[in-house]
Motif scaffolding. Structure first.
Motif, PDB file in Angstrom:
ATOM      1  N   TYR A 107      -7.776   0.157  -5.532  1.00  0.00           N
ATOM      2  CA  TYR A 107      -8.250   0.430  -4.148  1.00  0.00           C
ATOM      3  C   TYR A 107      -7.747   1.732  -3.517  1.00  0.00           C
ATOM      4  O   TYR A 107      -6.508   1.898  -3.385  1.00  0.00           O
ATOM      5  N   TYR A 108      -8.794   2.605  -3.227  1.00  0.00           N
ATOM      6  CA  TYR A 108      -8.367   4.037  -3.176  1.00  0.00           C
ATOM      7  C   TYR A 108      -9.453   4.466  -2.009  1.00  0.00           C
ATOM      8  O   TYR A 108     -10.447   4.786  -2.110  1.00  0.00           O
ATOM      9  N   TRP A 131     -10.220   7.242   1.346  1.00  0.00           N
ATOM     10  CA  TRP A 131      -9.566   8.818   2.086  1.00  0.00           C
ATOM     11  C   TRP A 131     -10.381   8.523   3.464  1.00  0.00           C
ATOM     12  O   TRP A 131     -11.476   8.211   3.632  1.00  0.00           O
ATOM     13  N   ASN A 155      -4.009   3.645  -0.482  1.00  0.00           N
ATOM     14  CA  ASN A 155      -4.314   3.088  -1.839  1.00  0.00           C
ATOM     15  C   ASN A 155      -3.187   1.872  -2.151  1.00  0.00           C
ATOM     16  O   ASN A 155      -2.227   1.872  -1.781  1.00  0.00           O
ATOM     17  N   TRP A 156      -3.753   0.908  -3.047  1.00  0.00           N
ATOM     18  CA  TRP A 156      -2.824  -0.194  -3.417  1.00  0.00           C
ATOM     19  C   TRP A 156      -3.331  -0.693  -4.875  1.00  0.00           C
ATOM     20  O   TRP A 156      -4.394  -0.263  -5.137  1.00  0.00           O
ATOM     21  N   ASN A 207      -4.721   9.348   2.614  1.00  0.00           N
ATOM     22  CA  ASN A 207      -5.238   8.414   1.691  1.00  0.00           C
ATOM     23  C   ASN A 207      -4.572   7.080   1.585  1.00  0.00           C
ATOM     24  O   ASN A 207      -3.015   7.184   1.992  1.00  0.00           O
ATOM     25  N   LYS A 231       5.499   4.817   0.661  1.00  0.00           N
ATOM     26  CA  LYS A 231       5.485   3.633  -0.047  1.00  0.00           C
ATOM     27  C   LYS A 231       5.846   2.373   0.813  1.00  0.00           C
ATOM     28  O   LYS A 231       6.486   2.540   1.977  1.00  0.00           O
ATOM     29  N   GLY A 285      -3.846   2.015  -7.446  1.00  0.00           N
ATOM     30  CA  GLY A 285      -5.080   2.849  -7.353  1.00  0.00           C
ATOM     31  C   GLY A 285      -6.419   2.267  -7.470  1.00  0.00           C
ATOM     32  O   GLY A 285      -7.531   2.911  -7.491  1.00  0.00           O
ATOM     33  N   SER A 297       0.737  -1.300   0.112  1.00  0.00           N
ATOM     34  CA  SER A 297      -0.047  -0.095   0.076  1.00  0.00           C
ATOM     35  C   SER A 297       0.649   1.142  -0.021  1.00  0.00           C
ATOM     36  O   SER A 297       2.034   1.426   0.534  1.00  0.00           O
TER      37      SER A 297
END
Length: 117
Positions: free
Chosen positions: A104-105, A107, A98-99, A96, A52, A102, A32
């Motif tokens: 899966y994203y 907020w 995400n993985w 945020n 990261k 993007g 992620s």
């Protein structure tokens, strides 16, 4: 279902410090990207810092040398240490997560940071 919750915002004087925290609940990807963005009134949301899973970090030029992003993968938590705060840092700060590039994203709801004397 993944939920992202920020905390740590508040009112601080110029030159002061704050530490923001963001916890992700639920199952997230092992690779992620976790990051912080901010949005000031009348402005677009902008990147502040990202981390990261390999340890790589990136910062906006405006915060380099003042802000530090860190993460605890075991706790699914990312932090933003903000030092030498300026009035122009005033904004709602969003986390945020995400993985998968993007796919899966997620907020968080945002936390207000106000820098004022």
């Amino acid at each position: 279902q993944v939920q992202v919750v920020e905390s740590g915002g508040g009112l601080v004087q110029p030159g002061g410090s704050l530490r923001l925290s963001c916890v992700a609940s639920g199952r997230i990807g092992s690779r992620s990207v976790m990051g912080w963005y901010r949005q000031a009134p009348g402005q677009q949301r902008e990147l502040v810092a990202v981390s990261k899973s390999d340890g790589t970090t990136n910062y906006a030029d405006s915060v380099k040398g003042r802000f530090t992003i860190s993460r605890d993968n075991a706790k699914k938590t990312v932090y933003l240490q903000m030092n030498s705060l300026k009035p122009e840092d005033t904004a709602v700060y969003y986390c945020n997560v995400n993985w998968l590039g993007g796919v899966y994203y997620y907020w968080g709801q945002g936390t207000q940071v106000t820098v004022s004397s």
